[in-house]
Scaffold this active site. Sequence first.
Site, PDB file in Angstrom:
ATOM      1  N   LEU A  84     -37.670  24.173 -91.947  1.00  0.00           N
ATOM      2  CA  LEU A  84     -37.477  25.566 -92.363  1.00  0.00           C
ATOM      3  C   LEU A  84     -38.716  26.416 -92.068  1.00  0.00           C
ATOM      4  O   LEU A  84     -39.851  25.968 -92.216  1.00  0.00           O
ATOM      5  CB  LEU A  84     -37.152  25.612 -93.864  1.00  0.00           C
ATOM      6  CG  LEU A  84     -35.955  24.761 -94.300  1.00  0.00           C
ATOM      7  CD1 LEU A  84     -35.728  24.902 -95.809  1.00  0.00           C
ATOM      8  CD2 LEU A  84     -34.691  25.124 -93.537  1.00  0.00           C
TER       9      LEU A  84
ATOM     10  N   HIS B 276     -35.586  31.155 -91.878  1.00  0.00           N
ATOM     11  CA  HIS B 276     -34.721  30.594 -92.925  1.00  0.00           C
ATOM     12  C   HIS B 276     -35.041  31.229 -94.279  1.00  0.00           C
ATOM     13  O   HIS B 276     -34.155  31.519 -95.072  1.00  0.00           O
ATOM     14  CB  HIS B 276     -34.926  29.082 -93.036  1.00  0.00           C
ATOM     15  CG  HIS B 276     -34.556  28.313 -91.809  1.00  0.00           C
ATOM     16  ND1 HIS B 276     -35.484  27.729 -90.978  1.00  0.00           N
ATOM     17  CD2 HIS B 276     -33.345  28.037 -91.262  1.00  0.00           C
ATOM     18  CE1 HIS B 276     -34.866  27.107 -90.000  1.00  0.00           C
ATOM     19  NE2 HIS B 276     -33.576  27.286 -90.137  1.00  0.00           N
TER      20      HIS B 276
ATOM     21  N   GLN C  56     -23.946  31.723 -81.633  1.00  0.00           N
ATOM     22  CA  GLN C  56     -23.499  30.890 -82.762  1.00  0.00           C
ATOM     23  C   GLN C  56     -22.921  31.776 -83.868  1.00  0.00           C
ATOM     24  O   GLN C  56     -21.859  31.486 -84.429  1.00  0.00           O
ATOM     25  CB  GLN C  56     -24.679  30.077 -83.302  1.00  0.00           C
ATOM     26  CG  GLN C  56     -24.423  29.437 -84.654  1.00  0.00           C
ATOM     27  CD  GLN C  56     -25.540  28.502 -85.088  1.00  0.00           C
ATOM     28  OE1 GLN C  56     -25.625  27.385 -84.604  1.00  0.00           O
ATOM     29  NE2 GLN C  56     -26.401  28.942 -85.995  1.00  0.00           N
TER      30      GLN C  56
ATOM     31  N   MET D 168     -38.833  33.298 -84.327  1.00  0.00           N
ATOM     32  CA  MET D 168     -39.118  32.034 -85.022  1.00  0.00           C
ATOM     33  C   MET D 168     -38.001  31.036 -84.771  1.00  0.00           C
ATOM     34  O   MET D 168     -36.821  31.391 -84.762  1.00  0.00           O
ATOM     35  CB  MET D 168     -39.266  32.275 -86.518  1.00  0.00           C
ATOM     36  CG  MET D 168     -40.557  32.990 -86.800  1.00  0.00           C
ATOM     37  SD  MET D 168     -41.017  32.825 -88.508  1.00  0.00           S
ATOM     38  CE  MET D 168     -42.488  33.849 -88.486  1.00  0.00           C
TER      39      MET D 168
HETATM   40  O1  PAF Z   1     -28.379  27.059 -86.739  1.00  0.00           O
HETATM   41  C1  PAF Z   1     -28.446  25.892 -87.165  1.00  0.00           C
HETATM   42  O2  PAF Z   1     -29.443  25.461 -87.740  1.00  0.00           O
HETATM   43  C2  PAF Z   1     -27.259  24.955 -86.968  1.00  0.00           C
HETATM   44  O3  PAF Z   1     -26.641  25.185 -85.744  1.00  0.00           O
HETATM   45  C3  PAF Z   1     -26.253  24.973 -88.115  1.00  0.00           C
HETATM   46  C4  PAF Z   1     -25.578  26.340 -88.250  1.00  0.00           C
HETATM   47  C5  PAF Z   1     -26.941  24.623 -89.421  1.00  0.00           C
HETATM   48  C6  PAF Z   1     -25.142  23.948 -87.860  1.00  0.00           C
HETATM   49  O4  PAF Z   1     -25.675  22.656 -87.748  1.00  0.00           O
END
Ligand code: PAF
Length: 299
Positions: free
Chosen positions: A33, A37, A153, A184
């Site tokens: 992290l 995050h 994503q 980051m």
């Molecule tokens: O972005 C990420 O860290 C990953 O692709 C996720 C969304 C946790 C799925 O494993």
Amino acid sequence: MKIIRTTRSMAAWSERLRREGVTIGFVPTMGALHDGHRSLIRAARLRCDALVVSIFVNPAQFSPTEDLSAYPRPIARDRALCREEGVDVCFEPTALTMYPEGFQTTVTVPVLARRWEGEARPHHFAGVATVVTKLFGIVHPHLALFGQKDYQQAALVRQLVGDLNLGVTIQVRPTVREQDGLAMSSRNVYLSTDERRIAPLLSQALQAGKQMIVGGMLDVAAIERVMRQTIEQAPTIHVEYLAVCDPDSLEPLSVVSAPAVLLGAVRIGSIRLIDNLLVKLPGGKSGLRVERGIKPLTD
Ligand code: PAF
């Protein structure tokens, strides 16, 4: 903070809280992290009564040639960050818990996954879509937050939540950057000192493209040329793609006629870096889709 490892306990915890009328926020992660995050966790903390962070390095989204075994796993540090930020549950399933013997379902979002990252990493998005769907089924959150850094994503998750009526509100938060503009990422730790020095060229190239559009340039070929030249100042960076795209479909544009997203991926040595910037046309309407209770992608 509770650490939960089994799907059954995680689901039971969430169902109990939901019955009490508690709203559950969720930040899915693969650990390692960083402040990106942290900003997702803080935003979720502000919006929800209870907060779950999952830490699961999902094997299904790595190809056999990628860095699954080397992926950073600083679990003690990750838990400390979660505690600091007031996370209620860290969900840390094992690979066998998530994919027990006999597991056979895959979720795909074929059109959004076709280009860009999907082309470079053919099984990646099926792995992401499958694990996110599974995590939503287990954690059953009201709200889930994703970073704009992984723009494709986020678009794909938004699509699958709508298509499958998963009933989770998705919020996409702006990319958090280092002082020199580098987005980051957990993978930045792999960069050597020399590689780290040139890595911000990717965000500089996207900024150069954005400035051209804001200045009135509509010719995508010219914009892409300038972005490429910015990066090619450093001969050790290899451009994988730099594109001006529709912000919802991610299809490439040939003329900038509406809001656009600039997408980029480069390779420095063996490390791939991705980044993106959203651009609104001066004076134009936002053009970003706001539907199904889902907030637009913003930068
Ligand atoms: O972005 C990420 O860290 C990953 O692709 C996720 C969304 C946790 C799925 O494993």
